[in-house]
Design a protein around this motif. Structure first.
Motif, PDB file in Angstrom:
ATOM      1  N   CYS A  62       8.906 -27.283  11.910  1.00  0.00           N
ATOM      2  CA  CYS A  62      10.045 -26.582  12.494  1.00  0.00           C
ATOM      3  C   CYS A  62       9.577 -25.759  13.693  1.00  0.00           C
ATOM      4  CB  CYS A  62      10.689 -25.653  11.456  1.00  0.00           C
ATOM      5  SG  CYS A  62      11.334 -26.491   9.992  1.00  0.00           S
ATOM      6  N   GLY A  63      10.248 -25.962  14.829  1.00  0.00           N
ATOM      7  CA  GLY A  63       9.958 -25.162  16.011  1.00  0.00           C
ATOM      8  C   GLY A  63       8.756 -25.599  16.815  1.00  0.00           C
ATOM      9  N   GLN A  64       8.154 -26.736  16.472  1.00  0.00           N
ATOM     10  CA  GLN A  64       6.968 -27.172  17.217  1.00  0.00           C
ATOM     11  C   GLN A  64       7.370 -27.670  18.603  1.00  0.00           C
ATOM     12  OE1 GLN A  64       4.701 -30.233  15.311  1.00  0.00           O
ATOM     13  NE2 GLN A  64       3.281 -30.459  17.020  1.00  0.00           N
ATOM     14  N   ALA A  65       6.673 -27.165  19.610  1.00  0.00           N
ATOM     15  CA  ALA A  65       6.984 -27.550  20.988  1.00  0.00           C
ATOM     16  C   ALA A  65       6.724 -29.032  21.197  1.00  0.00           C
ATOM     17  CB  ALA A  65       6.143 -26.722  21.957  1.00  0.00           C
ATOM     18  N   GLY A  66       7.603 -29.656  21.994  1.00  0.00           N
ATOM     19  CA  GLY A  66       7.438 -31.067  22.324  1.00  0.00           C
ATOM     20  C   GLY A  66       7.956 -32.025  21.280  1.00  0.00           C
ATOM     21  N   THR A  67       8.701 -31.513  20.279  1.00  0.00           N
ATOM     22  CA  THR A  67       9.274 -32.361  19.226  1.00  0.00           C
ATOM     23  C   THR A  67      10.787 -32.164  19.205  1.00  0.00           C
ATOM     24  OG1 THR A  67       9.103 -30.678  17.483  1.00  0.00           O
ATOM     25  CG2 THR A  67       7.167 -32.051  17.885  1.00  0.00           C
ATOM     26  N   LEU A  74      13.559 -22.379  12.228  1.00  0.00           N
ATOM     27  CA  LEU A  74      13.719 -21.773  10.904  1.00  0.00           C
ATOM     28  C   LEU A  74      13.921 -22.838   9.835  1.00  0.00           C
ATOM     29  CD1 LEU A  74      16.127 -18.882  11.935  1.00  0.00           C
ATOM     30  CD2 LEU A  74      13.626 -18.803  11.742  1.00  0.00           C
ATOM     31  N   LEU A  75      13.443 -22.557   8.617  1.00  0.00           N
ATOM     32  CA  LEU A  75      13.565 -23.483   7.495  1.00  0.00           C
ATOM     33  C   LEU A  75      14.685 -23.012   6.571  1.00  0.00           C
ATOM     34  CD1 LEU A  75      12.205 -26.011   6.236  1.00  0.00           C
ATOM     35  CD2 LEU A  75      10.903 -24.437   4.798  1.00  0.00           C
ATOM     36  N   PHE A  76      15.599 -23.928   6.239  1.00  0.00           N
ATOM     37  CA  PHE A  76      16.758 -23.625   5.404  1.00  0.00           C
ATOM     38  C   PHE A  76      16.672 -24.424   4.107  1.00  0.00           C
ATOM     39  CE2 PHE A  76      21.061 -25.029   4.123  1.00  0.00           C
ATOM     40  CZ  PHE A  76      21.575 -23.797   3.730  1.00  0.00           C
ATOM     41  N   GLU A 102      18.551 -23.899  13.678  1.00  0.00           N
ATOM     42  CA  GLU A 102      18.408 -22.990  14.818  1.00  0.00           C
ATOM     43  C   GLU A 102      18.463 -21.538  14.384  1.00  0.00           C
ATOM     44  OE1 GLU A 102      21.054 -23.798  17.995  1.00  0.00           O
ATOM     45  OE2 GLU A 102      20.653 -25.953  18.026  1.00  0.00           O
ATOM     46  N   LYS A 103      19.391 -21.238  13.467  1.00  0.00           N
ATOM     47  CA  LYS A 103      19.528 -19.865  12.976  1.00  0.00           C
ATOM     48  C   LYS A 103      19.995 -19.901  11.535  1.00  0.00           C
ATOM     49  CE  LYS A 103      24.272 -19.262  14.649  1.00  0.00           C
ATOM     50  NZ  LYS A 103      25.188 -18.398  15.433  1.00  0.00           N
ATOM     51  N   CYS A 104      19.791 -18.810  10.835  1.00  0.00           N
ATOM     52  CA  CYS A 104      20.166 -18.738   9.426  1.00  0.00           C
ATOM     53  C   CYS A 104      21.676 -18.499   9.295  1.00  0.00           C
ATOM     54  CB  CYS A 104      19.415 -17.602   8.741  1.00  0.00           C
ATOM     55  SG  CYS A 104      17.627 -17.854   8.685  1.00  0.00           S
ATOM     56  N   PRO A 105      22.274 -18.958   8.191  1.00  0.00           N
ATOM     57  CA  PRO A 105      23.709 -18.688   7.972  1.00  0.00           C
ATOM     58  C   PRO A 105      23.989 -17.194   7.958  1.00  0.00           C
ATOM     59  CG  PRO A 105      22.857 -20.273   6.369  1.00  0.00           C
ATOM     60  CD  PRO A 105      21.678 -19.724   7.084  1.00  0.00           C
ATOM     61  N   ASP A 106      25.125 -16.818   8.538  1.00  0.00           N
ATOM     62  CA  ASP A 106      25.466 -15.395   8.590  1.00  0.00           C
ATOM     63  C   ASP A 106      26.756 -15.079   7.825  1.00  0.00           C
ATOM     64  OD1 ASP A 106      27.276 -16.624  10.215  1.00  0.00           O
ATOM     65  OD2 ASP A 106      26.711 -15.538  12.040  1.00  0.00           O
ATOM     66  N   ARG A 107      27.266 -16.047   7.058  1.00  0.00           N
ATOM     67  CA  ARG A 107      28.475 -15.791   6.277  1.00  0.00           C
ATOM     68  C   ARG A 107      28.492 -16.679   5.037  1.00  0.00           C
ATOM     69  NH1 ARG A 107      33.284 -19.063   9.387  1.00  0.00           N
ATOM     70  NH2 ARG A 107      31.960 -20.419  10.658  1.00  0.00           N
ATOM     71  N   TYR A 108      29.309 -16.274   4.077  1.00  0.00           N
ATOM     72  CA  TYR A 108      29.441 -17.025   2.836  1.00  0.00           C
ATOM     73  C   TYR A 108      30.520 -18.087   3.015  1.00  0.00           C
ATOM     74  CZ  TYR A 108      30.727 -18.114  -1.987  1.00  0.00           C
ATOM     75  OH  TYR A 108      31.018 -18.767  -3.152  1.00  0.00           O
ATOM     76  N   LEU A 109      30.141 -19.356   2.730  1.00  0.00           N
ATOM     77  CA  LEU A 109      31.083 -20.464   2.900  1.00  0.00           C
ATOM     78  C   LEU A 109      30.689 -21.581   1.947  1.00  0.00           C
ATOM     79  CD1 LEU A 109      33.499 -21.544   4.576  1.00  0.00           C
ATOM     80  CD2 LEU A 109      31.811 -22.536   6.152  1.00  0.00           C
ATOM     81  N   THR A 110      31.659 -22.072   1.157  1.00  0.00           N
ATOM     82  CA  THR A 110      31.381 -23.182   0.241  1.00  0.00           C
ATOM     83  C   THR A 110      31.713 -24.502   0.925  1.00  0.00           C
ATOM     84  OG1 THR A 110      33.601 -23.141  -0.721  1.00  0.00           O
ATOM     85  CG2 THR A 110      31.908 -21.726  -1.740  1.00  0.00           C
ATOM     86  N   LEU A 111      31.160 -25.585   0.390  1.00  0.00           N
ATOM     87  CA  LEU A 111      31.404 -26.907   0.954  1.00  0.00           C
ATOM     88  C   LEU A 111      32.877 -27.282   0.852  1.00  0.00           C
ATOM     89  CD1 LEU A 111      30.399 -29.593   2.104  1.00  0.00           C
ATOM     90  CD2 LEU A 111      29.844 -30.316  -0.226  1.00  0.00           C
ATOM     91  N   ILE A 112      33.519 -26.910  -0.262  1.00  0.00           N
ATOM     92  CA  ILE A 112      34.938 -27.243  -0.444  1.00  0.00           C
ATOM     93  C   ILE A 112      35.791 -26.532   0.604  1.00  0.00           C
ATOM     94  CG2 ILE A 112      36.892 -27.047  -2.036  1.00  0.00           C
ATOM     95  CD1 ILE A 112      34.928 -27.346  -4.339  1.00  0.00           C
TER      96      ILE A 112
END
Length: 694
Positions: A62-67, A74-76, A102-112
């Protein structure tokens, strides 16, 4: 016991007849070639990026340049609860899908809710799903998306739930106390807390390490300045010791007492100033382990502990000075004689720089090789599933997994990246390569130290056995001694350092076993291990003492290691009282000198980095832990002071052995004159008086 030396009219100092311990020299060269081969092999197989970047379920960084994942650092985790599984400890990987985001979730949300909600919700949710997700498919069953998104924060490049507490201590995430996981089981936020802790068991230490690294980047130039000041103070002290040995020793003793006394006073003032402050009476045990170490300085018990420790050290030093007052006067005379020797061999003061440089090369080679060895494993994928499956935890190939029997028989199974390993011959013997790297590190480091000891002792022996000083002293005593050591005695140095390295490696193994048995309940095993650690610690100290004196005899007589060690041992036994009166007391005085330099530099660095000097308050860097540069400067100052004072210590030890040899060879008559100076002869007379009194 070996007989005393006989008079030899042809003996004029250091002898170099032939090479010694040739077999050990050959073994050492072969071992070095093998060490280079292991390093080259590790560098060709290793990849240090595995230490820096987290990896997703496919083993991509994650985040390696040139890939393609350059902008996703960030790892989720799909289901952080799976990280509470014992598999985390066995496989070093959570058995759940992991994506680079790219960034971590900032809110609560279910798949449904996302599936039935607006287009914006679906687009937001798809950012945490596998590529190419289609919300019309059975997303959850196919493992394409997580069952829910939780408000998270990035911690060491990993998205972990942003847990909070309401009144009453209830754990919540996004004001929610319960959730439904992938298997439609309702869980509470406390379980998320436990899972986060288990997935993060090594990450807190890494976070501290990152903060420490950040502090080093902010303060490295000030640290370098502090080390240069320590070097200047040490050099000035050594030069003054050369001309004013007696006065400087007494000044050193007084200043050490005053510096430690000031430390006691400062600790008391801090202890008293915290009286009545909120939270200052909390004990260290109640506080527990904190990553912000400055918190400990805000409680009274810390300063009380520092004050007690310094008071004990002060009491012991004063007590020793009182009981050794007569012997100190004799030791000062020996230091004066050593100062004359150093004055005639001034290049010896700069030899520790070569030792530091060689040790730096050895440490750097070991560290780089260790990193490459630890990161030279290949990506291993295993089958992870929620239900019973005969293929569970078997190795798999993610490219062909969807068409394999495991996928057909276990619909909920996934082929996920598990850990780094391998099944080649190289990977099977990787642990042996790591052990070889550690063992050769000890061997090479001890060899460098031994080379320095033989070189210095050979130079100072040339001074002692020069009948007409300084006319009979070689033009370049240090270079001559270094050349003799490398040309004739490499095998002997390798032999002595090998014995010491074996003991040190055993001590490392015992420390490793002790760490593994910390949670064990077998008291007998713990007791036995503690006894072994104590015995091998004592054995290491004894071997270091014998090696040091053996190297001096090697430098003087040019004999093999075993012969030199035997001669040195029996020579010391025949002069055991003089060893206590002269040699050890002198070592104690030189140790006080190192303590003084470290104390002076440490006090000034403490006031500077803690921002307590108003004149330079703005110049002090902003740090996470201001103790990081302070401890670095203190440790570096000790190494620097030890380097300079080790020259004096080696000079004293060499002169002492030569002095004992001179007493046995000669009687002071015109036919058999002493090589020692009149001052050393006076020291001998004083020593006899002390022996009679004792």
């Amino acid at each position: 016991m070996v007989d005393q030396r006989k008079f030899d009219p042809n003996f004029k100092g250091p002898i170099h007849n032939s090479c010694t311990d040739i077999l050990c020299c050959i073994i050492f060269i072969i071992a070095l070639l093998g060490y280079f081969a292991v390093g080259i092999l590790a560098w060709s197989q290793g990849d240090p990026k595995k230490v820096i970047y987290p990896t997703d379920s496919r083993g991509q960084f994650c985040g390696q340049a040139g890939t393609p994942l350059e902008k996703k650092p960030l790892l989720f985790y799909f289901n952080i609860l799976k990280c509470a599984s014992p598999l985390v400890l066995l496989e070093f990987q959570c058995p759940t899908t992991q994506l680079c985001v790219e960034k971590c979730p900032d809110r609560y949300l279910t798949l449904i809710k996302a599936k039935l909600g607006s287009k914006e919700d679906r687009e937001y949710y798809s950012g945490y799903c596998k590529d190419g997700v289609n919300f019309t498919r059975l997303i959850l069953r196919d493992g394409l998306c997580p069952a829910m998104l939780l408000p998270s924060k990035a911690f060491t490049r990993r998205c972990l739930p942003a847990l909070g507490r309401m009144k009453g201590g209830v754990v919540v995430v996004g004001n929610e106390t319960t959730f439904v996981d992938d298997d439609n089981n309702r869980v509470n936020a406390t379980e998320l807390l436990d899972a986060s802790k288990k997935s993060n068991y090594a990450l807190e230490a890494r976070q501290v390490a990152m903060r420490i690294f950040e502090d080093y980047t902010q303060s490295w130039h000030w640290i370098l300045l502090g080390l240069l000041i320590a070097m200047a103070v040490s050099l000035i002290f050594i030069v003054l010791l050369r001309f004013l040995a007696g006065i400087m020793v007494w000044i050193m003793i007084v200043l050490v007492i005053l510096v430690i006394g000031y430390g006691i006073f400062h600790c008391y003032m801090e202890f008293d100033s915290l009286k009545g402050e909120p939270g200052a009476d909390v004990t260290i045990r109640d506080l527990g382990l904190q990553t912000d170490f400055s918190i400990y300085l805000q409680i009274r018990q810390t300063w009380l502990a520092f004050m007690i420790i310094l008071a004990i050290v002060e009491f012991i030093i004063i007590l020793l000075l009182i009981f050794l007052r007569k012997r100190i006067l004799i030791a000062i005379a020996l230091i004066k004689e050593a100062s004359r020797a150093v004055g005639h061999v001034m290049s010896a003061l700069f030899y520790p720089l070569l030792t530091f440089a060689l040790l730096g090369v050895v440490i750097a080679y070991w560290a780089i090789t260790a990193v490459f060895l630890s990161t030279s494993n290949e990506q291993i994928y295993k089958v992870f599933n929620n239900s019973d499956c005969p293929f569970s935890l078997e190795t798999c190939d993610p490219k062909t997994f969807n068409t394999s029997n495991a996928s057909a028989q276990c619909p909920d199974a996934e082929c996920l990246f598990a850990f780094y390993g391998g099944e080649t011959i190289y990977h099977k013997y990787l642990i042996l390569f790591q052990f070889y790297n550690v063992f050769l590190f000890f061997w090479c480091a001890n060899f460098v130290t031994a080379l320095g000891q033989v070189t210095l002792s050979g130079a100072f022996a040339s001074y002692y056995w020069a009948f007409k000083k300084p006319d009979d002293i070689p033009a370049y005593p240090i270079f001559s001694s270094l050349g003799r050591a490398l040309r004739y005695h490499t095998g002997s140095l390798a032999f002595g350092s090998l014995i010491l390295s074996l003991v040190q490696v055993i001590r490392v193994i015992l420390e490793y076993l002790d760490h593994k048995l910390k949670g064990a309940q077998n008291r007998f095993a713990k007791f036995l291990l503690s006894c072994l650690k104590c015995c091998f610690w004592c054995l290491e100290k004894c071997i270091k003492f014998l090696n040091r004196n053996a190297y001096i005899m090697i430098a003087i007589y040019g004999k093999s290691f075993c012969t030199s060690a035997r001669d040195a041992f029996f020579l010391l036994m025949r002069n055991i009282v003089r060893v206590a009166v002269l040699d050890k007391v002198t070592d104690f005085l030189l140790f006080l000198g190192k303590l003084l330099i470290v104390g002076i530099v440490g006090i000034f660095s403490f006031f500077f980095f803690s921002g307590r000097i108003r004149a330079v308050e703005d110049a002090a860097p902003a740090l996470n832990y201001y103790w990081v540069p302070i401890l670095t400067v203190v440790f570096g100052a000790y190494l620097i002071a030890h380097g300079f004072f080790s020259v004096y210590a080696m000079c004293v030890d060499t002169l002492f052995l030569c002095f004992c040899e001179d007493l046995e060879r000669n009687d002071g008559s015109s036919e058999r004159p002493y090589f020692m100076s009149l001052e050393l002869h006076e020291i001998l007379s004083k020593t006899k008086k002390v022996e009679e009194v004792s």
